[in-house]
Design a protein around this motif. Structure first.
Motif, mmCIF file in Angstrom:
data_model
loop_
_atom_site.group_PDB
_atom_site.id
_atom_site.type_symbol
_atom_site.label_atom_id
_atom_site.label_comp_id
_atom_site.label_asym_id
_atom_site.label_seq_id
_atom_site.Cartn_x
_atom_site.Cartn_y
_atom_site.Cartn_z
ATOM 1 N N VAL A 186 -42.167 -27.576 -36.478
ATOM 2 C CA VAL A 186 -42.435 -29.035 -35.155
ATOM 3 C C VAL A 186 -40.180 -29.594 -35.167
ATOM 4 O O VAL A 186 -40.371 -29.442 -36.064
ATOM 5 N N VAL A 187 -40.499 -29.841 -33.724
ATOM 6 C CA VAL A 187 -39.391 -30.284 -33.679
ATOM 7 C C VAL A 187 -39.258 -31.968 -34.404
ATOM 8 O O VAL A 187 -39.788 -32.346 -33.702
ATOM 9 N N ASP A 188 -38.619 -32.178 -35.599
ATOM 10 C CA ASP A 188 -38.122 -33.262 -36.449
ATOM 11 C C ASP A 188 -36.945 -34.204 -35.560
ATOM 12 O O ASP A 188 -36.810 -35.102 -35.843
ATOM 13 N N ILE A 204 -35.461 -28.915 -37.031
ATOM 14 C CA ILE A 204 -37.536 -28.317 -37.185
ATOM 15 C C ILE A 204 -38.334 -28.258 -38.619
ATOM 16 O O ILE A 204 -37.785 -28.031 -39.521
ATOM 17 N N ASP A 205 -39.489 -29.051 -38.598
ATOM 18 C CA ASP A 205 -40.122 -28.990 -40.029
ATOM 19 C C ASP A 205 -41.121 -27.830 -39.715
ATOM 20 O O ASP A 205 -41.645 -28.020 -38.364
ATOM 21 N N HIS A 206 -41.170 -26.798 -41.126
ATOM 22 C CA HIS A 206 -41.716 -25.651 -40.812
ATOM 23 C C HIS A 206 -42.670 -25.576 -41.701
ATOM 24 O O HIS A 206 -43.265 -26.722 -42.368
ATOM 25 N N GLN A 226 -42.316 -31.233 -29.812
ATOM 26 C CA GLN A 226 -42.632 -30.262 -30.211
ATOM 27 C C GLN A 226 -42.498 -29.222 -30.753
ATOM 28 O O GLN A 226 -41.983 -28.723 -31.474
ATOM 29 N N PHE A 227 -43.878 -28.991 -30.354
ATOM 30 C CA PHE A 227 -44.561 -27.850 -31.302
ATOM 31 C C PHE A 227 -42.600 -26.024 -30.884
ATOM 32 O O PHE A 227 -42.701 -26.085 -29.746
ATOM 33 N N LEU A 233 -35.959 -19.910 -28.054
ATOM 34 C CA LEU A 233 -34.668 -20.862 -27.090
ATOM 35 C C LEU A 233 -34.510 -22.613 -27.606
ATOM 36 O O LEU A 233 -35.291 -23.390 -27.185
ATOM 37 N N ILE A 234 -33.711 -23.062 -28.939
ATOM 38 C CA ILE A 234 -33.535 -24.289 -29.671
ATOM 39 C C ILE A 234 -32.150 -24.963 -28.627
ATOM 40 O O ILE A 234 -32.498 -26.334 -28.710
ATOM 41 N N ALA A 235 -31.348 -24.620 -28.564
ATOM 42 C CA ALA A 235 -29.966 -24.637 -28.341
ATOM 43 C C ALA A 235 -28.819 -23.857 -27.989
ATOM 44 O O ALA A 235 -28.923 -22.804 -28.225
ATOM 45 N N TYR A 236 -27.885 -24.023 -27.958
ATOM 46 C CA TYR A 236 -26.196 -23.553 -28.078
ATOM 47 C C TYR A 236 -25.573 -24.154 -28.434
ATOM 48 O O TYR A 236 -25.291 -25.080 -28.889
ATOM 49 N N VAL A 237 -24.435 -22.752 -29.233
ATOM 50 C CA VAL A 237 -23.294 -23.029 -30.215
ATOM 51 C C VAL A 237 -22.578 -23.988 -29.600
ATOM 52 O O VAL A 237 -22.349 -24.233 -27.888
ATOM 53 N N GLY A 238 -21.907 -25.283 -30.569
ATOM 54 C CA GLY A 238 -20.831 -25.607 -30.236
ATOM 55 C C GLY A 238 -20.104 -26.279 -31.085
ATOM 56 O O GLY A 238 -19.753 -25.311 -31.884
ATOM 57 N N ASN A 239 -19.579 -27.489 -31.108
ATOM 58 C CA ASN A 239 -17.510 -27.778 -31.705
ATOM 59 C C ASN A 239 -17.920 -28.874 -31.468
ATOM 60 O O ASN A 239 -17.182 -30.043 -32.091
#
Length: 314
Positions: A186-188, A204-206, A226-227, A233-239
């Motif tokens: 679950v997205v914490d 994310i809590d597992h 969100q479960f 897919l949860i995100a995209y690499v950044g800086n």
């Protein structure tokens, strides 16, 4: 001699007629002779007819036997084809079971261990392992990356030059490289900004006390509460945050404490037991007992159905 007991024969020719007197007994003999010959001919005809019928009957039986034999040959050929196909299926299944055993790390050195036993062992062991690896972080959070720019542990900070503890692994990668959840959970937390130097961050809590961090993101594709499933897919690499270039900072925590993510990123079915020796900060025995107890409460059919679904997803 009395004329009643005689027979007169007349034989005529161009030279005249001649008369012969034949005794009547000879007449009877001739009649009996021709009657006997006629009877013999009649019985021969009857015998020939009977023989012809028997021959015809034998021919019909022979044709029936020949047709039955051909039918049996055709069935035999068909059965041989089916047996050959089943053998190929058996070998294919055996190969797949062997592949499955390799994937889930089951070693079978017993040559007398039947295929059914192997299937059952692989199903039970595989189901337990799949269940664990579905809810405990494992594998890489990226499909590809350039290099590991910084590992877990103490290091010289690239910006301030001081010796500091680095709680995760940095994967140097291209900007906007997709980032995936490493286990169901679950997205914490999902928020952009500074976030204590993490920059745009997803947590994310597992299950069973595990938690993962994905930091320095460019953007995220999930929201708090969100479960998510493993591989989603949860995100995209950044800086973002304290960062010297595009990369993903990945952490694994257990009951709030940092643990080395490297052990979990290298963890898969083929080396399932390896992590138990590598990561000593997790009470694995207690955790496995808890998981096994949970699994025993799930009906067998539901467990097998879930296993098939998990295999399809993986």
């Amino acid at each position: 001699m009395n004329s009643e007991n005689r027979l007169i024969l007349m034989i005529s020719s161009p030279y005249g007629a001649r008369y012969y007197n034949v005794n009547l007994i000879f007449k009877h003999i001739i009649i009996y002779f021709f009657t006997f010959i006629g009877s013999i001919v009649f019985f021969i005809l009857i015998a020939l007819h009977t023989l012809a019928s028997e021959i015809n009957n034998i021919e019909n039986k022979y044709k029936y036997i020949e047709d039955s034999y051909q039918t049996l040959l055709d069935k035999n050929l068909s059965l041989l084809g089916q047996i050959s196909a089943k053998k190929e299926e058996f070998l294919l299944i055996a190969d797949k079971i062997e592949d499955l055993e390799g994937i889930i790390g089951v070693v079978n050195d017993n040559p007398n261990y039947g295929l059914q036993n192997r299937v059952e062992a692989a199903s039970i062991t595989g189901l337990q392992k799949i269940f664990i690896m579905k809810f405990v972080p494992n594998g890489l959070p990226l499909d590809s990356y350039k290099r590991i720019s910084s590992g877990y542990g103490y290091r010289i900070h690239p910006l301030n030059g001081s010796r500091e503890f680095h709680a995760g692994i940095d994967f140097s990668s291209n900007l906007d490289t997709p980032v995936y959840a490493t286990a169901d959970g679950v997205v914490d937390f999902a928020k952009d900004g500074w976030n204590g130097g993490y920059g745009t961050l997803v947590k994310i809590d597992h299950s069973f006390g595990f938690k993962t961090y994905y930091a320095h993101l460019h953007s995220f594709a999930v929201k708090r509460g969100q479960f998510v499933k493993k591989g989603q897919l949860i995100a995209y690499v950044g800086n973002t945050g304290v960062s010297t270039g595009a990369h993903l900072h990945y952490e694994v925590r257990f009951l709030g404490s940092h643990i080395n993510p490297k052990h979990f990123t290298e963890w898969d079915m083929s080396n399932f037991d390896k992590i138990f020796n590598k990561e000593k900060n997790v009470a694995w025995q207690s955790l496995l007992m808890t998981i096994n107890n949970l699994m025993l409460q799930i009906p067998t059919e539901q467990r097998l159905s879930q296993q098939k679904q998990n295999l399809k997803e993986s």
